[in-house]
Design a protein around this motif. Structure first.
Motif, short mmCIF file in Angstrom:
data_model
loop_
_atom_site.label_atom_id
_atom_site.label_comp_id
_atom_site.label_asym_id
_atom_site.label_seq_id
_atom_site.Cartn_x
_atom_site.Cartn_y
_atom_site.Cartn_z
N ALA A 83 0.92 -1.34 0.12
CA ALA A 83 -0.01 0.13 0.02
C ALA A 83 1.03 1.36 0.16
CB ALA A 83 -0.64 -0.25 1.26
N ASP A 84 0.43 2.24 -0.72
CA ASP A 84 1.14 3.52 -0.74
C ASP A 84 1.39 4.19 0.55
OD1 ASP A 84 -0.22 4.71 -3.67
OD2 ASP A 84 1.13 3.54 -3.53
N SER A 85 0.73 3.81 1.49
CA SER A 85 0.87 4.52 3.09
C SER A 85 2.20 3.72 3.83
CB SER A 85 -0.46 4.42 3.57
OG SER A 85 -1.01 2.95 3.89
N VAL A 86 2.50 2.43 3.34
CA VAL A 86 3.44 1.91 3.99
C VAL A 86 4.89 1.69 3.13
CG1 VAL A 86 1.82 0.73 5.31
CG2 VAL A 86 2.83 -0.37 3.23
N LYS A 87 4.82 2.24 1.89
CA LYS A 87 5.97 1.92 1.09
C LYS A 87 7.15 2.70 1.76
CE LYS A 87 3.97 1.25 -3.39
NZ LYS A 87 3.61 1.72 -4.57
N GLY A 88 8.47 1.93 1.87
CA GLY A 88 9.48 2.69 2.54
C GLY A 88 9.73 2.34 4.12
#
Length: 121
Positions: free
Chosen positions: A60-65
């Motif tokens: 999910a974009d919110s957890v990338k990285g």
């Protein structure tokens, strides 16, 4: 029958880390995709991360990285390393697997019971 058991949830301060584990056991011939979903209070369940049997990941974009999903096929286990946690990550985290008991049957979706992750500010 297949059982899925999660572990590793708990309370952590903002900026901290946690590692979730999910082990599948029982009548398992093979496991296809494995993943983690989460559901915060008052919100719908959402995909956090997934990994195929070949190791292809999706986040999910919110957890990338910040989050990393991995799996140990020999142990039928999937992990979620969560770093730089913030209060918005507070939720019940559910393990999701696609398992089949024999080569001639289709994959069945199996969910874990959920593990609570609470991030304090």
């Amino acid at each position: 029958q297949v059982q899925v058991v999660e572990s590793g949830g708990g309370l952590v301060q903002s900026g901290g880390s946690l590692r979730l584990s999910c082990a599948a056991s029982g009548s398992i011939f093979s496991i296809n995709a494995m993943g983690w979903y989460r559901q915060a209070p008052g919100k719908e369940r959402e995909l956090v991360a997934s990994i195929t049997s070949g190791g292809i990941t999706n986040y999910a974009d919110s957890v990338k990285g910040r989050f990393t999903i991995s799996r140990d096929n020999a142990k039928n286990t999937v992990y979620l390393q969560m770093n730089s946690l913030n209060p918005e990550d507070t939720a019940v985290y559910y393990c999701n697997t696609h398992v089949r008991s024999s080569w001639y049957v289709r994959y069945l979706e199996v969910w874990g019971q959920g593990t609570l992750v609470t991030v304090s500010s």
